[in-house]
Write an enzyme that holds these catalytic residues in place. Sequence first.
Site, PDB file in Angstrom:
ATOM      1  N   ASP A   1       0.853  -1.182   0.000  1.00 34.65           N
ATOM      2  CA  ASP A   1       0.000   0.000   0.000  1.00 34.65           C
ATOM      3  C   ASP A   1       0.888   1.231   0.000  1.00 34.65           C
ATOM      4  O   ASP A   1       2.061   1.164   0.380  1.00 34.65           O
ATOM      5  CB  ASP A   1      -0.932   0.011   1.215  1.00 34.65           C
ATOM      6  CG  ASP A   1      -2.162   0.887   1.008  1.00 34.65           C
ATOM      7  OD1 ASP A   1      -2.376   1.375  -0.123  1.00 34.65           O
ATOM      8  OD2 ASP A   1      -2.908   1.091   1.979  1.00 34.65           O
ATOM      9  N   GLY A   2       0.322   2.328  -0.428  1.00 36.72           N
ATOM     10  CA  GLY A   2       1.044   3.591  -0.428  1.00 36.72           C
ATOM     11  C   GLY A   2       0.070   4.738  -0.452  1.00 36.72           C
ATOM     12  O   GLY A   2      -1.100   4.570  -0.805  1.00 36.72           O
TER      13      GLY A   2
ATOM     14  N   GLU B   1       2.195   4.036  -4.248  1.00 42.11           N
ATOM     15  CA  GLU B   1       1.626   2.711  -4.535  1.00 42.11           C
ATOM     16  C   GLU B   1       2.596   1.885  -5.379  1.00 42.11           C
ATOM     17  O   GLU B   1       2.681   0.668  -5.203  1.00 42.11           O
ATOM     18  CB  GLU B   1       0.281   2.838  -5.269  1.00 42.11           C
ATOM     19  CG  GLU B   1      -0.851   3.393  -4.430  1.00 42.11           C
ATOM     20  CD  GLU B   1      -1.508   2.381  -3.502  1.00 42.11           C
ATOM     21  OE1 GLU B   1      -1.027   1.236  -3.379  1.00 42.11           O
ATOM     22  OE2 GLU B   1      -2.529   2.753  -2.890  1.00 42.11           O
TER      23      GLU B   1
ATOM     24  N   ASP C   1      -4.109  -2.897  -3.464  1.00 41.19           N
ATOM     25  CA  ASP C   1      -5.456  -2.328  -3.562  1.00 41.19           C
ATOM     26  C   ASP C   1      -5.493  -1.213  -4.606  1.00 41.19           C
ATOM     27  O   ASP C   1      -6.480  -0.495  -4.726  1.00 41.19           O
ATOM     28  CB  ASP C   1      -5.974  -1.853  -2.200  1.00 41.19           C
ATOM     29  CG  ASP C   1      -5.117  -0.775  -1.572  1.00 41.19           C
ATOM     30  OD1 ASP C   1      -4.223  -0.222  -2.238  1.00 41.19           O
ATOM     31  OD2 ASP C   1      -5.337  -0.485  -0.377  1.00 41.19           O
TER      32      ASP C   1
ATOM     33  N   HIS D   1      -9.239  -1.554   2.735  1.00 39.15           N
ATOM     34  CA  HIS D   1     -10.048  -1.303   3.938  1.00 39.15           C
ATOM     35  C   HIS D   1     -11.245  -2.237   4.016  1.00 39.15           C
ATOM     36  O   HIS D   1     -12.339  -1.834   4.398  1.00 39.15           O
ATOM     37  CB  HIS D   1     -10.484   0.159   3.985  1.00 39.15           C
ATOM     38  CG  HIS D   1      -9.349   1.106   3.785  1.00 39.15           C
ATOM     39  ND1 HIS D   1      -8.369   1.326   4.729  1.00 39.15           N
ATOM     40  CD2 HIS D   1      -8.992   1.863   2.714  1.00 39.15           C
ATOM     41  CE1 HIS D   1      -7.484   2.185   4.268  1.00 39.15           C
ATOM     42  NE2 HIS D   1      -7.835   2.520   3.038  1.00 39.15           N
TER      43      HIS D   1
ATOM     44  N   ASP E   1      -1.397  -0.965   4.933  1.00 40.77           N
ATOM     45  CA  ASP E   1      -1.953   0.383   5.042  1.00 40.77           C
ATOM     46  C   ASP E   1      -1.409   1.082   6.290  1.00 40.77           C
ATOM     47  O   ASP E   1      -1.036   2.261   6.235  1.00 40.77           O
ATOM     48  CB  ASP E   1      -3.484   0.319   5.080  1.00 40.77           C
ATOM     49  CG  ASP E   1      -4.107   1.683   5.282  1.00 40.77           C
ATOM     50  OD1 ASP E   1      -3.992   2.528   4.366  1.00 40.77           O
ATOM     51  OD2 ASP E   1      -4.688   1.920   6.357  1.00 40.77           O
TER      52      ASP E   1
END
Length: 155
Positions: free
Chosen positions: A16-17, A55, A77, A131, A141
């Site tokens: 994640d980013g 990301e 994601d 999420h 995250d």
Amino acid sequence: MSAAGETGDIVTIHTDGGCRPNPGPGGWGAVLRFGTHVRELYGAEPDSTTNNRMELTAPIMALETLNRPCEVHVFTDSTYVRSGITSWLAGWKRNGWKTSTKQPVKNADLWQRLETACERHQVEWFWVKGHAGVADNELADQLATRGVEEASARS
């Protein structure tokens, strides 16, 4: 983190980013799992960056951490990252790093680095809803958020 390609074991990576604001200071996070081994990585970018750059940085850093070729499943994601690496990259290369509308590809430096990081591994890409309670995606995250907070404190 090493991998035993001959045993068929798979390294699983969740990434994640993000940044706050976008553009602004950013962070990335990755969770690598191989058998019972878990490694958490994260980083901060205090200079102005974008969500998409962060990301992209997360899987690059995770793949570059692996110390030998192996089979890897990367979960992101980001539809931007997954679509870029699985669908758009070949066309960009064919078009001299231009989009279908003849514009320069954004983040070409990172796309090229990601492609290089993938070359020594057998990588499959998966999209996961962010999420949504996927434990390692949530942890990635949290790591990315830690990076954003550190970047914000340094900027």
